[in-house]
Structures are given as structure tokens and as C-alpha cells.
Design an enzyme around this catalytic site. Structure first.
Site, PDB file in Angstrom:
ATOM      1  N   TRP A  36     -61.392 -14.740 -33.562  1.00 11.29           N
ATOM      2  CA  TRP A  36     -62.734 -14.776 -32.971  1.00 11.29           C
ATOM      3  C   TRP A  36     -62.736 -15.537 -31.660  1.00 11.29           C
ATOM      4  CZ3 TRP A  36     -66.786 -12.080 -32.638  1.00 11.29           C
ATOM      5  CH2 TRP A  36     -67.969 -12.610 -32.124  1.00 11.29           C
ATOM      6  N   GLU A  87     -68.081  -8.130 -33.069  1.00 11.55           N
ATOM      7  CA  GLU A  87     -67.350  -8.212 -34.347  1.00 11.55           C
ATOM      8  C   GLU A  87     -66.387  -7.030 -34.474  1.00 11.55           C
ATOM      9  OE1 GLU A  87     -67.199 -10.710 -36.316  1.00 11.55           O
ATOM     10  OE2 GLU A  87     -69.051 -11.837 -36.027  1.00 11.55           O
ATOM     11  N   TYR A 129     -69.869 -23.037 -30.467  1.00  8.00           N
ATOM     12  CA  TYR A 129     -70.257 -21.843 -31.210  1.00  8.00           C
ATOM     13  C   TYR A 129     -70.637 -22.210 -32.648  1.00  8.00           C
ATOM     14  CZ  TYR A 129     -69.889 -17.331 -33.533  1.00  8.00           C
ATOM     15  OH  TYR A 129     -70.153 -16.217 -34.286  1.00  8.00           O
TER      16      TYR A 129
END
Length: 193
Positions: A59, A51, A29
Site C-alpha cells: 500500500w 485498492e 495515513y
């Protein structure tokens, strides 16, 4: 000078922002997505949605569940998400492969409906809040803000239009992940010149 605690060297010998750690998915990522310009209404809508789900969580939790989120929310097709019903919400609240937060699920559906009514491109709207160039590159993770004037303004504008789960901190995370800002620390192989 870069603080060595702000970088981590992977098995491939590359220096990365320390938050990427040693998890292969997090490193992928970091290397391929975070800070790369993201354009288009569907991708930006997906990122805003994810988000929003991330608020209060790490995350990596969202990243690992992203395929399930995509399946649950019709690949974040704005029209298909906007057409979801209360029965869909009830089904998703029981789906253990995603984050089962009724408020966040309703926000994604509501945000899709707002996006349909924008009268302009969601991507263009978000990118209109890109900070002016020239901010110094962070030399350590502690240099990276959680909120900026621009993320606060973006948050306020999206809220004014009816979006939910788009607070200033969440919108700064969006700006980082969607490439509106480049917060790769100095010394990271992804840091631009």
C-alpha cells in the site's frame, strides 16, 4: 491482551498499529485516513481504483504515488475518467509516475463507466455491505482477516455489475481503509472505545 508486536510507538509517543511503522506518510495515513468513514461517490471510486492498483503491491507504493494517480485520472472524476480513450490508456501505460499496468488502467476506466450506469450511489452500494456492529476489536494483527463474508458479497455484487479488480481481499482492504470496519488493534490510539 494486546500483542506488543502488533503496536509500534512513534516519535510522538503514540501507539499505532504496527503496519504504520516509522514512515511519516504511513503514520499520517494511519492517523488521519485508515478506518475513517469515507462517503461520496468520487472518494469511494478513487479508493476502489487505488485498492485495485495495490493488488500484488504494498500500500505504501500506492500511497506515495497517489498524487500522480490523481493527476493521471483527473482527480478520479467519474465522468472524466469514463470519457478516457484508448489513446489515454496508451499514454498512461508510459507514465512512470503511476503503476503502468494496462489491465488495471483499463479497469479504472471501465469501472467509471459502470459507475455512471449504476442507477444508484456507488458510496451507498458499498456501504450497504458494512458488517453488523459487535465484532470484537482485534488484539493483534493476526486477528485481522484478509477476507470476510461481507467483502466476498461486496466483491460478487460489484463483479456482477461489471466492475473489475474488486476481489474479496481487495474489497476487505477497501472496507478497512474506508471505515466500514475498524481494525485498529487494541492499544492503538485510534482504536475506538
Amino acid at each position: 491482551m494486546t500483542d506488543s508486536r502488533s503496536l509500534v510507538v512513534g516519535a510522538d509517543g503514540r501507539s499505532r498499529c504496527a503496519w504504520a511503522g516509522s514512515d511519516p506518510e504511513y503514520q499520517r495515513y494511519h492517523d488521519e485516513e485508515w478506518g475513517t468513514p469515507l462517503l461520496g461517490d468520487r472518494p469511494v471510486f478513487e479508493k476502489i481504483s487505488l485498492e485495485g492498483f495495490q493488488a500484488g503491491l504494498s500500500w505504501i507504493t500506492i500511497l506515495r504515488r497517489r498524487p500522480a494517480f490523481r493527476a493521471a485520472f483527473a482527480e478520479f472524476d467519474i465522468d472524466r475518467v469514463a470519457a478516457m480513450t484508448e489513446a489515454d490508456v496508451d499514454r498512461l501505460v508510459l507514465d512512470a509516475t503511476i503503476i503502468r499496468h494496462r489491465g488495471k488502467i483499463n479497469a479504472v476506466i471501465g469501472n467509471a463507466r459502470v459507475t455512471q450506469q449504476l442507477g444508484e450511489s456507488l458510496s451507498d452500494l458499498v456501504w450497504s455491505f458494512q458488517p453488523a456492529p459487535g465484532r470484537p476489536r482485534p488484539t493483534q494483527l493476526g486477528d485481522i482477516p484478509a477476507v470476510t463474508t461481507e467483502s466476498s458479497a461486496l466483491s460478487a455484487e460489484l463483479r456482477r455489475r461489471g466492475y473489475r479488480f474488486v476481489g474479496p481481499t481487495t474489497m476487505y482492504a477497501l472496507m478497512q481503509s474506508a471505515g466500514l470496519v475498524d481494525d485498529h488493534v487494541a492499544g492503538c490510539w485510534r482504536a475506538a472505545g
